[in-house]
Design an enzyme around this catalytic site. Structure first.
Site, mmCIF file in Angstrom:
data_model
loop_
_atom_site.group_PDB
_atom_site.id
_atom_site.type_symbol
_atom_site.label_atom_id
_atom_site.label_comp_id
_atom_site.label_asym_id
_atom_site.label_seq_id
_atom_site.Cartn_x
_atom_site.Cartn_y
_atom_site.Cartn_z
ATOM 1 N N GLY A 32 0.841 -1.198 0.000
ATOM 2 C CA GLY A 32 0.000 0.000 0.000
ATOM 3 C C GLY A 32 0.873 1.243 0.000
ATOM 4 O O GLY A 32 2.033 1.224 -0.435
ATOM 5 N N GLY A 33 0.334 2.306 0.561
ATOM 6 C CA GLY A 33 1.054 3.577 0.592
ATOM 7 C C GLY A 33 2.349 3.483 1.381
ATOM 8 O O GLY A 33 3.250 4.326 1.225
ATOM 9 N N GLY A 65 24.817 12.542 -29.173
ATOM 10 C CA GLY A 65 24.381 13.271 -27.981
ATOM 11 C C GLY A 65 24.912 12.625 -26.718
ATOM 12 O O GLY A 65 25.137 13.279 -25.699
ATOM 13 N N ALA A 66 25.146 11.301 -26.791
ATOM 14 C CA ALA A 66 25.632 10.589 -25.616
ATOM 15 C C ALA A 66 27.017 11.092 -25.206
ATOM 16 O O ALA A 66 27.378 11.066 -24.038
ATOM 17 C CB ALA A 66 25.653 9.093 -25.885
HETATM 18 C C1 HXC Z 1 -3.672 -4.374 12.030
HETATM 19 C C2 HXC Z 1 -2.538 -6.238 11.321
HETATM 20 C C3 HXC Z 1 -2.329 -5.646 10.064
HETATM 21 C C4 HXC Z 1 -2.839 -4.356 9.840
HETATM 22 C C5 HXC Z 1 -1.421 -7.586 10.066
HETATM 23 N N1 HXC Z 1 -1.967 -7.438 11.271
HETATM 24 N N2 HXC Z 1 -1.640 -6.503 9.309
HETATM 25 N N3 HXC Z 1 -3.205 -5.604 12.291
HETATM 26 N N4 HXC Z 1 -3.516 -3.745 10.838
HETATM 27 N N5 HXC Z 1 -2.664 -3.716 8.678
HETATM 28 C C6 HXC Z 1 -1.912 -8.378 12.377
HETATM 29 C C7 HXC Z 1 -2.782 -9.606 12.171
HETATM 30 O O1 HXC Z 1 -4.083 -9.346 12.593
HETATM 31 C C8 HXC Z 1 -2.068 -10.628 13.069
HETATM 32 O O2 HXC Z 1 -2.401 -10.366 14.388
HETATM 33 C C9 HXC Z 1 -0.630 -10.255 12.909
HETATM 34 O O3 HXC Z 1 -0.603 -8.907 12.463
HETATM 35 C C10 HXC Z 1 0.091 -11.105 11.907
HETATM 36 O O4 HXC Z 1 -0.660 -11.123 10.706
HETATM 37 P P1 HXC Z 1 -0.946 -12.479 9.903
HETATM 38 O O5 HXC Z 1 -1.972 -12.160 8.899
HETATM 39 O O6 HXC Z 1 -1.219 -13.585 10.850
HETATM 40 O O7 HXC Z 1 0.468 -12.744 9.244
HETATM 41 P P2 HXC Z 1 0.808 -13.290 7.801
HETATM 42 O O8 HXC Z 1 -0.001 -14.510 7.512
HETATM 43 O O9 HXC Z 1 2.291 -13.415 7.757
HETATM 44 O O10 HXC Z 1 0.341 -12.169 6.775
HETATM 45 C C11 HXC Z 1 0.937 -10.903 6.799
HETATM 46 C C12 HXC Z 1 0.137 -9.915 5.900
HETATM 47 C C13 HXC Z 1 -1.328 -9.907 6.340
HETATM 48 C C14 HXC Z 1 0.265 -10.367 4.439
HETATM 49 C C15 HXC Z 1 0.829 -8.549 6.031
HETATM 50 O O11 HXC Z 1 -1.390 -9.739 7.737
HETATM 51 C C16 HXC Z 1 -2.103 -8.810 5.677
HETATM 52 O O12 HXC Z 1 -2.494 -8.960 4.504
HETATM 53 N N6 HXC Z 1 -2.347 -7.734 6.412
HETATM 54 C C17 HXC Z 1 -3.119 -6.644 5.964
HETATM 55 C C18 HXC Z 1 -2.350 -5.833 4.978
HETATM 56 C C19 HXC Z 1 -3.091 -4.584 4.558
HETATM 57 O O13 HXC Z 1 -4.072 -4.670 3.838
HETATM 58 N N7 HXC Z 1 -2.651 -3.445 5.090
HETATM 59 C C20 HXC Z 1 -3.214 -2.206 4.810
HETATM 60 C C21 HXC Z 1 -2.537 -1.762 3.512
HETATM 61 S S1 HXC Z 1 -3.128 -0.225 3.014
HETATM 62 P P3 HXC Z 1 -2.320 -11.480 15.545
HETATM 63 O O14 HXC Z 1 -2.953 -10.847 16.749
HETATM 64 O O15 HXC Z 1 -3.085 -12.662 15.034
HETATM 65 O O16 HXC Z 1 -0.879 -11.788 15.740
HETATM 66 C C22 HXC Z 1 -2.023 0.759 3.649
HETATM 67 C C23 HXC Z 1 -2.325 2.167 3.335
HETATM 68 C C24 HXC Z 1 -1.208 3.029 3.723
HETATM 69 O O17 HXC Z 1 -1.098 0.427 4.270
HETATM 70 C C25 HXC Z 1 -1.431 4.317 3.057
HETATM 71 C C26 HXC Z 1 -0.380 5.292 3.384
HETATM 72 C C27 HXC Z 1 -0.534 6.520 2.571
#
Ligand code: HXC
Length: 513
Positions: A169-170, A403-404
């Site tokens: 993401g961001g 040019g290079a």
């Molecule tokens: C809160 C999160 C989290 C998140 C993971 N966790 N991502 N909690 N917010 N974004 C937590 C899970 O609930 C879990 O908690 C622990 O972290 C480990 O995650 P798992 O899923 O069990 O691990 P894994 O299987 O290795 O997968 C990792 C992952 C997946 C691929 C990163 O967790 C995932 O897809 N997360 C969401 C990613 C996402 O969509 N993020 C937002 C992106 S948008 P527990 O308690 O079970 O340990 C963004 C916008 C930013 O970032 C913009 C900025 C401008």
């Protein structure tokens, strides 16, 4: 007091536990170190001082008030690498997936502010699920606070980003705003949208590794500067990069001690092939010129027709930009221009002198290049060199066409010393093409057009396929024998070490982005 001390020690111990044994075990099972283990490997032993270890989030959404971890998923602080002050943050995937929200972002911003005030590099160790979904918009605000600081710090203090897990993401834009990105193969990935969104929007089936793994970003996108085999290699590479760069834009890199010797390098005399159309490896020239084993190549497998990296010459840190005749004849294309330009900008921002090794047949022709903007992308390299005020030295080993020739750090755009080897060919274009254009009628009207063409090609080559026309006009300062090049470079870099150039007063320039 005793009870109070115990309370403190318990809090510190809890903070150091991160997300707990089970999650640490899961982290290790993936082949990853924990956030604290990474800091231990990176910094000089015992030098780390933590800041904000007791910070927690303030959210109550979705039961978060019952899920509080001291430190809030990121370890921040300062320490030393080879006795130099460094600020570091290390995201802890065992705590809420290293996800970022208000408190986590504030901790990172705090050390970025300290780094700016104290003029020292910032290293980010990224391993995060992105914006903490439960905390909503404060996560987005936190990211933007970091992006803003990354931008203000750009060109003031070096910023290095290691990607050691998810970065999606961001979140990708903070590393993208920093100077160098390092990724670990198989355990890290970066993308704006993940495989599921890609499938929904474009119907492409792709794995996370294919979409945004270390090798993808090394070979296809050029987003990462290093694709390392494992975390230890990644962390060691961070230290290596630092050894070539200063603490901030007002300092120069310290020279390593060097004992002058016989600097002749006889092997260099045999590198250029007899046939000017045959390739050779520019890295053998680089290694022949620099201090032994000092080359640290950057973006090794991206746009391989240009080679960039740090090296040392007589103990002095330099940045090298070299055409690679072994790949696409060393031609300049869109990717090579952008790769070269960004590196020139980095070196110039941090007072690192530039060495250019030139063997370039020109810009790559074709619709693909034109439609992808070779004009504005090639201009980036031209602009970056023209604006660079660090010492700049060029050695033309063979071709410098069209040019290079101008773009690759010619004297006309501000280079300080331009050398050429006797094998140099400095001309508007290659003899074959030139003869075809300027003797078109003569060739067509000849009894044997092929023989005529060859005759005219030879005539043009004799006149222009050498360094002497350019030397006669002072465009080349000296034509030198290859084996003398190292000695000439050592002297020229010393001669230019106090160079001062003031650019015209302006708010900022407008590089053709
Ligand atoms: C809160 C999160 C989290 C998140 C993971 N966790 N991502 N909690 N917010 N974004 C937590 C899970 O609930 C879990 O908690 C622990 O972290 C480990 O995650 P798992 O899923 O069990 O691990 P894994 O299987 O290795 O997968 C990792 C992952 C997946 C691929 C990163 O967790 C995932 O897809 N997360 C969401 C990613 C996402 O969509 N993020 C937002 C992106 S948008 P527990 O308690 O079970 O340990 C963004 C916008 C930013 O970032 C913009 C900025 C401008």
């Amino acid at each position: 007091m005793k009870d109070k001390s115990i309370e403190l020690l318990e809090k510190i111990a809890a903070s150091k536990q991160g997300g707990g044994e089970k999650r640490i075990e899961a982290q290790h099972k993936k082949g990853k170190l924990t956030a604290r283990e990474r800091i231990d490997v990176l910094l000089d032993e015992g030098s780390f001082e933590e800041i904000g270890g007791l910070v927690t989030h303030r959210s109550t959404n979705f039961g978060l008030d019952k899920t509080k971890f001291l430190g809030d998923g990121v370890i921040t602080g300062y320490g030393t690498i080879n006795n130099r002050l460094i600020y570091v943050y290390s995201q802890d995937f065992t705590v809420l997936g290293g996800s970022l929200a208000e408190a986590h972002a504030q901790k990172i911003c705090n050390i970025m502010d300290l780094a700016m005030k104290n003029g020292a590099p910032i290293i980010g160790l990224n391993d995060s699920g992105g914006a903490r979904i439960q905390e909503g918009v404060v996560s987005l605000g936190g990211y933007a606070d970091i992006f803003y600081r990354n931008t203000l710090a750009s060109g003031v203090v070096p910023q290095l980003s290691a990607i050691l897990g998810p970065c999606a993401g961001g979140a990708v834009y903070s590393p993208a705003l920093t100077d160098f990105i390092l990724m670990t193969k198989n355990t890290s990935y970066m993308f704006v949208t993940g495989p599921n969104v890609v499938k929904t929007v474009t119907n492409e089936e792709v794995t996370a590794e294919e979409l945004g793994g270390a090798e993808t970003h090394m070979m296809k996108s050029g987003v990462t500067h290093f694709a390392c085999e494992n975390e230890l290699e990644t962390l060691n590479h961070l230290k290596k990069i630092l050894s070539y760069i200063p603490q901030n834009c007002e300092e120069k890199v310290e020279h390593l001690p060097y004992q002058f010797n016989n600097e002749d390098r006889k092997d260099l005399d045999d590198i250029i092939p007899e046939n000017p159309n045959h390739p050779y490896d520019i890295k053998s020239v680089i290694n022949g010129l620099i201090d032994q084993d000092s080359f640290l190549e950057i973006q090794e497998n991206f746009a391989e027709n240009i080679v960039i990296g740090f090296a040392r010459i007589a103990g002095r840190s330099i940045g090298i930009i070299a055409n690679q005749p072994a790949v696409l004849a060393g031609v300049l294309d869109v990717n090579a221009s952008v790769k070269g330009a960004r590196f020139v900008r980095f070196c110039d921002a941090f007072n690192i002198p530039l060495l250019v090794l030139e063997d370039v047949p020109g810009f790559l022709p074709g619709t693909d290049q034109e439609w992808n903007g070779i004009i504005s992308n090639g201009a980036k390299l031209l602009f970056a060199f023209s604006e660079a005020t660090v010492p700049r030295i060029t050695v033309i080993t063979r071709k410098a066409y069209g040019g290079a020739y101008d773009v690759m750090n010619s004297k006309h755009i501000g280079a300080d010393m331009n050398f050429a080897w006797p094998s140099a060919e400095i001309a508007v274009m290659g003899a074959k093409g030139a003869a075809e254009i300027i003797f078109k009628k003569e060739i067509a009207g000849a009894a044997d057009p092929k023989a005529k063409w060859e005759e005219k090609e030879k005539e043009y080559a004799e006149l222009f396929a050498n360094p002497y026309n350019a030397a006669a006009r002072g465009y080349i300062d000296e034509v030198i024998l290859p084996h003398k090049t190292r000695e000439k470079l050592i002297k020229a870099f010393k001669m230019t070490e106090n160079k001062k150039v003031n650019l015209p007063k302006k708010k900022h320039s407008n590089i053709p982005l």
